[in-house]
Design an enzyme around this catalytic site. Structure first.
Site, PDB file in Angstrom:
ATOM      1  N   ASN A  28      -7.164   9.420  -4.905  1.00  0.00           N
ATOM      2  CA  ASN A  28      -7.686   7.885  -4.283  1.00  0.00           C
ATOM      3  C   ASN A  28      -8.870   7.380  -3.957  1.00  0.00           C
ATOM      4  OD1 ASN A  28      -8.037   8.913  -1.637  1.00  0.00           O
ATOM      5  ND2 ASN A  28      -6.309   9.454  -0.417  1.00  0.00           N
ATOM      6  N   LEU A  49      -5.959   3.065  -5.441  1.00  0.00           N
ATOM      7  CA  LEU A  49      -5.910   2.086  -4.485  1.00  0.00           C
ATOM      8  C   LEU A  49      -5.337   1.126  -3.263  1.00  0.00           C
ATOM      9  CD1 LEU A  49      -7.908   0.198  -7.061  1.00  0.00           C
ATOM     10  CD2 LEU A  49      -8.959   1.712  -5.011  1.00  0.00           C
ATOM     11  N   SER A  86      -2.741  -0.410  -1.554  1.00  0.00           N
ATOM     12  CA  SER A  86      -1.742  -2.442  -2.170  1.00  0.00           C
ATOM     13  C   SER A  86      -2.583  -2.868  -2.874  1.00  0.00           C
ATOM     14  CB  SER A  86      -2.082  -2.639  -0.126  1.00  0.00           C
ATOM     15  OG  SER A  86      -2.926  -2.827   0.119  1.00  0.00           O
ATOM     16  N   GLY A 112       1.804   9.494  -2.720  1.00  0.00           N
ATOM     17  CA  GLY A 112       0.006   9.525  -3.464  1.00  0.00           C
ATOM     18  C   GLY A 112       0.951  10.750  -4.844  1.00  0.00           C
ATOM     19  N   ASP A 113       1.864  11.881  -3.913  1.00  0.00           N
ATOM     20  CA  ASP A 113       2.009  12.969  -5.552  1.00  0.00           C
ATOM     21  C   ASP A 113       3.292  12.356  -6.061  1.00  0.00           C
ATOM     22  OD1 ASP A 113       0.480  14.954  -3.624  1.00  0.00           O
ATOM     23  OD2 ASP A 113       2.075  15.351  -2.673  1.00  0.00           O
ATOM     24  N   SER A 163      12.149  11.898  -0.210  1.00  0.00           N
ATOM     25  CA  SER A 163      11.694  10.060  -0.783  1.00  0.00           C
ATOM     26  C   SER A 163      11.692   9.962  -2.967  1.00  0.00           C
ATOM     27  CB  SER A 163      11.482   9.558  -0.435  1.00  0.00           C
ATOM     28  OG  SER A 163       9.654  10.152   0.363  1.00  0.00           O
TER      29      SER A 163
END
Length: 345
Positions: free
Chosen positions: A204, A255, A257, A290-291, A339
């Site tokens: 990131n 990045l 949003s 991210g995962d 999720s």
């Protein structure tokens, strides 16, 4: 498809204890909190679950084999009743998870301060994750029936283990497609030399900046402030450096949003682009996004490798787009592993 490709994820397994409270107690103060819940966690197992779920083409069939390699404490009731079943229901084999005597499973105690917009404080006890340091044993487990198509790694196991595995799996002897997500970044950083020959680096914005704090050649070039988004020019410059210096084929920078930037360079061509974020109506919880991205991207790479030897013709834009969509679905739901969407969704 010639064969079912194999992804092996080497990383951390945690149990997360989440306590929600109206405010954080002061020293010596006892406070009534709102709730306490227990969740399966750890960056390694999150990414394994994302790979496993991404591989489901229908509720009953997977086109990629996914296996988790790591360690937990022996006879841990939370591993047996929560973490292991969650991994298995997500299509992940746990035969590579070692149950170690004399050490507890890694834990994260997360205090969510509801009074300050859900600001969280996290205490991590590495536990068994800190003992994932027997390189020969890990390599033997990871290559037990041949070299896997893809190996996925992160930063929640010892730095020496990660650097040793990068060296082994990027060497001609074990050469495989390694997808490395140095998160969380080790305090001592990751030397650029350790990334030599890496297939895919996913970072990131913060991790991308941390990666370059120790690179003298880049210190003379002005960069945007730490709180400002990275410019495309900056991203082009940093990824060019990684392609040239370490020979990394694909660099992906998530990045938030702003979207996702990728750069793919082979001796014959260069493909780079900034893909806008998928617009969602309401962000509920960004944990695990991210995962999810890493898992979906890894699965797209594995599917490609089952049909074609090598990454040269991989449609990176398509793989990033799908991973982006999965992450967007993830942020609209609560929790981390629960999720993450299934591929057929």
């Amino acid at each position: 498809m010639a064969h079912k490709p194999v992804i092996r994820v080497v990383g951390s397994l945690n149990i997360d204890f989440v306590t929600r409270t109206p405010r954080v107690p002061g020293p010596g103060e006892t406070l009534s909190a709102t709730s306490m819940t227990v969740h399966p966690g750890g960056k390694g197992s999150n990414q394994a679950v994302a790979c496993g779920k991404a591989a489901f083409t229908s509720p009953s069939s997977q086109d990629v084999v996914v296996e988790m390699i790591g360690a937990v404490g022996a006879n841990d009731p939370y591993y047996a009743s929560l973490l292991k079943p969650t991994l298995e229901k997500s299509g992940v084999s746990t035969t590579g998870v070692e149950e170690m005597e004399g050490v507890q499973t890694g834990t994260a105690t997360i205090i969510v301060d509801e009074g300050s917009h859900g600001e969280n404080r996290i205490l991590v006890v590495p536990g068994a994750n800190a003992r994932v340091n027997d390189l020969a044993k890990i390599i033997e487990t990871a290559t037990k029936d041949g070299i896997p198509d893809v190996v996925v790694m992160q930063g929640e196991i010892p730095r020496s283990t990660v650097l040793g595995l990068l060296k082994a799996f990027n060497s001609p002897h074990y050469k495989t497609c390694v997808i490395f997500n140095p998160a969380p970044m080790f305090p001592e950083g990751v030397p650029i030399d350790a990334l030599k020959g890496l297939a895919v680096l996913v970072v990131n914005e913060t991790e991308c900046r941390q990666l370059f704090t120790c690179v003298d050649e880049l210190k003379t070039v002005p960069t945007s402030g730490l709180d400002e988004p990275m410019t495309e020019l900056e991203l082009n410059r940093l990824t060019t450096y990684l392609h040239n210096k370490a020979g990394i084929l694909i660099v992906v920078v998530t990045l938030g949003s702003q979207g996702v930037y990728y750069s793919f360079e082979t001796p014959d061509f260069l493909d780079r682009s900034l893909i806008p974020a998928v617009k969602v109506e309401r962000v509920v919880d960004t944990t695990g996004a991210g995962d999810t991205f890493v898992g979906y991207f890894a699965t797209a790479v594995a599917r490609h490798l089952a049909q074609v030897k090598g990454l040269e013709n991989l449609n990176v834009r398509e793989a990033v787009g799908r991973a982006n969509e999965a992450a967007a679905k993830c942020v609209q739901r609560n929790g981390a592993m629960e999720s993450i969407p299934f591929g057929y969704e």
